[in-house]
Design an enzyme around this catalytic site. Structure first.
Site, PDB file in Angstrom:
ATOM      1  N   CYS A 204       0.836  -1.204   0.000  1.00 25.22           N
ATOM      2  CA  CYS A 204       0.000   0.000   0.000  1.00 25.22           C
ATOM      3  C   CYS A 204       0.874   1.259   0.000  1.00 25.22           C
ATOM      4  O   CYS A 204       1.735   1.415   0.871  1.00 25.22           O
ATOM      5  CB  CYS A 204      -0.903  -0.004   1.225  1.00 25.22           C
ATOM      6  SG  CYS A 204      -1.861   1.515   1.391  1.00 25.22           S
ATOM      7  N   CYS A 207       0.114   3.264   3.548  1.00 26.76           N
ATOM      8  CA  CYS A 207       0.503   2.839   4.895  1.00 26.76           C
ATOM      9  C   CYS A 207       1.548   1.728   4.903  1.00 26.76           C
ATOM     10  O   CYS A 207       2.030   1.365   5.974  1.00 26.76           O
ATOM     11  CB  CYS A 207      -0.733   2.401   5.680  1.00 26.76           C
ATOM     12  SG  CYS A 207      -1.378   0.803   5.167  1.00 26.76           S
ATOM     13  N   CYS A 220      -6.454  -2.654   0.909  1.00 21.96           N
ATOM     14  CA  CYS A 220      -5.317  -2.610   1.812  1.00 21.96           C
ATOM     15  C   CYS A 220      -5.716  -3.260   3.127  1.00 21.96           C
ATOM     16  O   CYS A 220      -6.820  -3.048   3.618  1.00 21.96           O
ATOM     17  CB  CYS A 220      -4.884  -1.166   2.052  1.00 21.96           C
ATOM     18  SG  CYS A 220      -3.560  -1.061   3.280  1.00 21.96           S
ATOM     19  N   ASP A 339      19.058  -1.457 -19.332  1.00 21.34           N
ATOM     20  CA  ASP A 339      19.062  -2.592 -18.409  1.00 21.34           C
ATOM     21  C   ASP A 339      18.008  -3.597 -18.865  1.00 21.34           C
ATOM     22  O   ASP A 339      16.829  -3.271 -18.956  1.00 21.34           O
ATOM     23  CB  ASP A 339      18.736  -2.031 -17.015  1.00 21.34           C
ATOM     24  CG  ASP A 339      18.736  -3.086 -15.942  1.00 21.34           C
ATOM     25  OD1 ASP A 339      18.699  -4.285 -16.264  1.00 21.34           O
ATOM     26  OD2 ASP A 339      18.758  -2.698 -14.759  1.00 21.34           O
TER      27      ASP A 339
END
Ligand SMILES: [Zn+2]
Length: 415
Positions: A204, A207, A220, A339
């Site tokens: 998330c 949080c 979440c 890359d």
């Protein structure tokens, strides 16, 4: 427009035209660059008086921009940067070239979205998705989402069309600590177009807790961030609008992912007052987008070109490609990112059972990946060799950016 802006705009058009005449591409970057040198405020001046939509995200923005420009075209002339020049130089050039139009639909590189919102004062911003791309230079996905969010907080009147299936996008479209309020706010419209790639959104952004998924839903486990209910959805070759009406969308572009792009385009156009009923037929007129999805017949093989630049877009390309011999081509030149370790983020298993050919500057990187992934393949030195190595019928080509351009150039020389 102020005199300086008029002069800058005129010089910009001339420079772009000269560049085109000299065979150096479409000239939009150099034209815009010169215009902005003469008047640093040129993009703002050219935007004034137009109703503008900006379309941004890691994948699908060129196609969605093309579809949205077609849809908004119901109302009148639309300026657009149709050749993928998606930084402020390209926007400046596109608007200068188009002259005065009531509408503009602009594809915006995700890194420049904040800057372009400042300059153009858009009516609507569409946020498609965020995923890893060009590992050697692009921003981390969470940093990108933070930049978007900060820009949108500074412009609370902008109408937002955002992807409910991408947690990073939902968070970016939502101001701090008010997820629930904003989700029901009238100026955010959520669409759902499905999302195959989940590997940049397990954590998330609000949080740091784990994000869980079940079917279409995600939430979440540590805060209220969760998938909002989408107003626009995709359903079996059709798009459902916020009133629940279903529209058959017949595209010349392959895959469910493009039906999703069509839904987004219709949602953008609706913000200008375009009814899906009027816009849908125009979406079917879009054939290929900057060479993508183009089909070319060569030596009895029908070759179709798909561009795939990063792990999320490779998953989408596998979905679009028919079960047919498939050529994969990988380069790692500057526009591709240097890359290639991202190849190990892609699961190539969907290609098992097809004849797989590989080529490109970095074919050997791809070879190692396919070997590990247990996907049999054959190396070919060139596109020509690939065509000779497959039976008559369809040949799907999936290539990253410069590899795609190389193959287009080779096809153009013959056709
Ligand atoms: Zn959370």
């Amino acid at each position: 427009m102020p005199l300086r802006a008029k002069v800058a705009s005129s010089v910009s058009r001339t420079a772009a035209a000269l560049s085109r005449a000299a065979g150096r591409g479409d000239g939009s970057v150099i034209g815009g660059w010169i215009g902005l040198k003469i008047d640093p405020e040129l993009l703002a001046h050219l935007s004034a008086g137009r109703a503008i939509a900006l379309i941004s995200g890691t994948n699908g923005k060129t196609t969605t921009t093309r579809l949205a420009a077609a849809a908004v075209g119901v109302l009148g002339r639309v300026a657009t940067n149709s050749f993928g020049a998606n930084m402020p130089t390209g926007h400046t050039s596109a608007l200068a070239k188009a002259g005065s139009t009531p509408y503009a639909v602009l594809e915006v590189d995700e890194h420049y979205l904040a800057q372009v919102i400042e300059a153009t004062d858009p009516h609507v911003v569409a946020l498609l998705n965020l995923s890893r791309d060009q590992l050697d230079r692009a921003k981390e996905v969470a940093m990108m989402a933070q930049l978007w969010r900060a820009a949108l907080i500074r412009h609370p009147d902008v109408r937002i069309i955002a992807n409910a299936d991408d947690p990073m996008v939902v968070w970016a479209a939502t101001p701090p600590a008010t997820h629930d309020q904003r989700i029901t706010a009238p100026h955010v419209t959520w669409f759902s177009a499905g999302q195959r790639w989940h590997d940049d959104s397990w954590v998330c952004p609000e949080c740091g807790s784990t994000i869980q998924r079940s079917g279409d839903q995600w939430w979440c486990t540590g805060c209220p961030l969760r998938r909002p209910d989408p107003q626009w959805t995709v359903d079996d070759q059709g798009v459902v609008d916020p009133t629940g009406a279903w529209y058959k969308v017949k595209l010349q572009l392959p895959g469910k992912v493009n039906v999703g792009n069509a839904a987004t385009a219709l949602a953008v156009a609706a913000e200008f007052g375009v009814r899906p009923f009027d816009a849908v037929p125009r979406l079917g007129d879009v054939t290929s987008v900057a060479g993508r999805y183009a089909q070319v017949v060569r030596d009895g093989r029908t070759v179709r070109l798909l561009l795939a630049k990063n792990p999320a877009s490779w998953l989408e390309a596998f979905d679009m490609a028919d079960e047919a011999p498939t050529l994969l081509s990988i380069n790692a030149r500057d526009p591709d990112g240097l890359d290639t370790s991202w190849l190990f983020d892609v699961d190539f298993a969907p290609l098992r059972g097809r004849q797989v050919l590989i080529t490109g500057d970095r074919a050997y990187d791809l070879a190692v990946r396919l070997e590990v992934n247990d996907v049999p393949f054959q190396y070919v030195r060139s596109f020509d060799d690939a065509v000779r190595a497959v039976p008559p019928g369809r040949l799907e080509v999936i290539a990253n950016y410069t590899a795609f351009q190389d193959i287009r150039a080779e096809l153009d020389r013959v056709n």
